[in-house]
Motif scaffolding. Sequence first.
Motif, short mmCIF file in Angstrom:
data_model
loop_
_atom_site.label_atom_id
_atom_site.label_comp_id
_atom_site.label_asym_id
_atom_site.label_seq_id
_atom_site.Cartn_x
_atom_site.Cartn_y
_atom_site.Cartn_z
N TYR A 1 4.69 -3.95 -26.18
CA TYR A 1 3.28 -3.82 -25.78
C TYR A 1 2.80 -5.00 -24.93
N TRP A 2 3.04 -6.18 -25.46
CA TRP A 2 2.55 -7.38 -24.76
C TRP A 2 3.17 -7.50 -23.37
N MET A 3 4.47 -7.17 -23.28
CA MET A 3 5.14 -7.25 -21.98
C MET A 3 4.50 -6.26 -20.99
N GLY A 4 4.08 -5.12 -21.53
CA GLY A 4 3.41 -4.12 -20.68
C GLY A 4 2.11 -4.67 -20.12
N VAL A 5 1.36 -5.38 -20.97
CA VAL A 5 0.09 -5.98 -20.52
C VAL A 5 0.39 -7.09 -19.52
N TYR A 6 1.39 -7.92 -19.85
CA TYR A 6 1.73 -9.06 -18.99
C TYR A 6 2.14 -8.59 -17.59
N ARG A 7 2.95 -7.52 -17.59
CA ARG A 7 3.39 -6.97 -16.29
C ARG A 7 2.20 -6.56 -15.45
N ARG A 8 1.15 -6.03 -16.11
CA ARG A 8 -0.02 -5.57 -15.36
C ARG A 8 -0.71 -6.72 -14.64
N PHE A 9 -0.97 -7.83 -15.36
CA PHE A 9 -1.66 -8.88 -14.60
C PHE A 9 -0.73 -9.66 -13.69
N ARG B 1 1.55 -8.10 -11.87
CA ARG B 1 1.53 -7.25 -10.68
C ARG B 1 0.18 -7.32 -9.96
N GLY B 2 -0.88 -7.46 -10.74
CA GLY B 2 -2.20 -7.61 -10.13
C GLY B 2 -2.24 -8.85 -9.25
N PHE B 3 -1.67 -9.96 -9.78
CA PHE B 3 -1.61 -11.21 -9.03
C PHE B 3 -0.74 -11.04 -7.78
N ALA B 4 0.40 -10.32 -7.98
CA ALA B 4 1.31 -10.09 -6.85
C ALA B 4 0.60 -9.28 -5.75
N GLN C 1 -3.52 -0.85 -22.66
CA GLN C 1 -2.90 -2.00 -21.98
C GLN C 1 -3.75 -2.42 -20.77
N GLU C 2 -4.29 -1.44 -20.08
CA GLU C 2 -5.14 -1.76 -18.92
C GLU C 2 -6.39 -2.51 -19.38
N ALA C 3 -6.92 -2.12 -20.55
CA ALA C 3 -8.11 -2.81 -21.08
C ALA C 3 -7.80 -4.28 -21.33
N PHE C 4 -6.64 -4.55 -21.91
CA PHE C 4 -6.26 -5.96 -22.14
C PHE C 4 -6.09 -6.70 -20.82
N ALA C 5 -5.47 -6.04 -19.86
CA ALA C 5 -5.26 -6.70 -18.55
C ALA C 5 -6.61 -7.03 -17.91
N ARG C 6 -7.55 -6.10 -18.01
CA ARG C 6 -8.89 -6.37 -17.43
C ARG C 6 -9.62 -7.45 -18.21
N ALA C 7 -9.42 -7.43 -19.53
CA ALA C 7 -10.05 -8.46 -20.37
C ALA C 7 -9.52 -9.84 -19.97
N PHE C 8 -8.23 -9.92 -19.67
CA PHE C 8 -7.65 -11.21 -19.27
C PHE C 8 -8.26 -11.67 -17.94
N ARG C 9 -8.42 -10.73 -17.02
CA ARG C 9 -9.00 -11.09 -15.72
C ARG C 9 -10.46 -11.53 -15.86
N ALA C 10 -11.14 -10.93 -16.87
CA ALA C 10 -12.58 -11.23 -17.04
C ALA C 10 -12.83 -12.23 -18.17
N ARG C 11 -11.77 -12.92 -18.60
CA ARG C 11 -11.89 -13.75 -19.81
C ARG C 11 -12.93 -14.85 -19.70
#
Lengths: 154, 206
Positions: free
Chosen positions: A72-80, A82-85, B70-80
């Motif tokens: 799960y965490w790796m899935g979240v990590y990959r998202r940001f 890739r967002g940065f990329a 997972q997208e919610a967590f990613a957005r939360a990180f960006r908006a932390r």
Amino acid sequence: MRDIDLQADERARHLMMAALDGEISAAEHAELEHLLEGDPALAAEWRQLSRVKEVTKTMSMREPPQEVWEGYWMGVYRRFERGFAWILVSLGAIVVLSWGAWEGLQGLWRDQDLPTVVKGGSLVLVAGLVILVVSVVREKLVIRQSDPYKDVVR
Amino acid sequence: MGQNDAHRGMDKVSATAVVADPMTDRLLVVQAQSGDSRAFGELVTRYMRQAYFAALGLVGNHDDALDLSQEAFARAFRARQTLDPERPFYPWLYQILRRLCFNFLRNRKSRAAKLVAAGGWLADEADARAAAQSPERATERAEVRRRVQEAIATLPAHEREVLIMREFEGLRYREIAGLLGIPIGTVMSRLYAARKALAAALGGKP
């Protein structure tokens, strides 16, 4: 009179919900018992809702495989990551394309054989693009921040 | 609403929910705000189950629930940086998650049909007991589960959300009201409407 009836209906509904979910006090429980004794239609509704509760009580949401939690965490990590990329790719593309466009336009403007109207047209094109970019950026940065409805779920 | 309060009463998912220490949450948020992705990872690990099951209840299938949570967590990180460390983390995350889920539902065509087609997101503890008793009983239970699932899928999203929180996440009224920012009376009214719809779907034959 109708308002009073509506309020009484709502009170009965809330008492039934509280009783089903174990959030009822002794006094409220007594109040509900009293209402049920005096109203057969309400008592029938209560039995119906109690049956629903009996059914849903035995149900739960299906647990996914353990691998889901492990990755799960790796899935979240990959998202940001890739967002940065994507931000880097976009910035790089803007710089390179802008440079290419500038070089191309310079060549165009230096060309003695090119009609003046085409040169003027390219200038207008650049001006239009600049205005568009500024407008979009302003909307994103300024207008959106002050939009009172931006968080409304439509 | 404190974090401990937020987790109290989660009898249905208690095996999956983690009881968080609000002080540690606060420290993790502060560390995440200074760019520490491992601290944010700890927050993710702590709340991933709650977020996943909340999304599953709303969108009704595993893949979308996983993707949206997972997208919610990613957005939360960006908006932390916008999060006040003094405020609990999960209710803030939940606001991001529910907005994502509601937008997703709005954009998805024939939502109800897809929810039903996805199926299988509800498990019935009584299924196994019924199967042990007789095949007929097992079939009956499976039919009841199918009907409940279909009825839940066709509920308005706001009613489904409250029903899922109460029935399958085991949250108390006060906790639901706190997460959604609505009065307890509204929670009860939505629950009543949802249960009436389920009662109609079961047709007096649960």
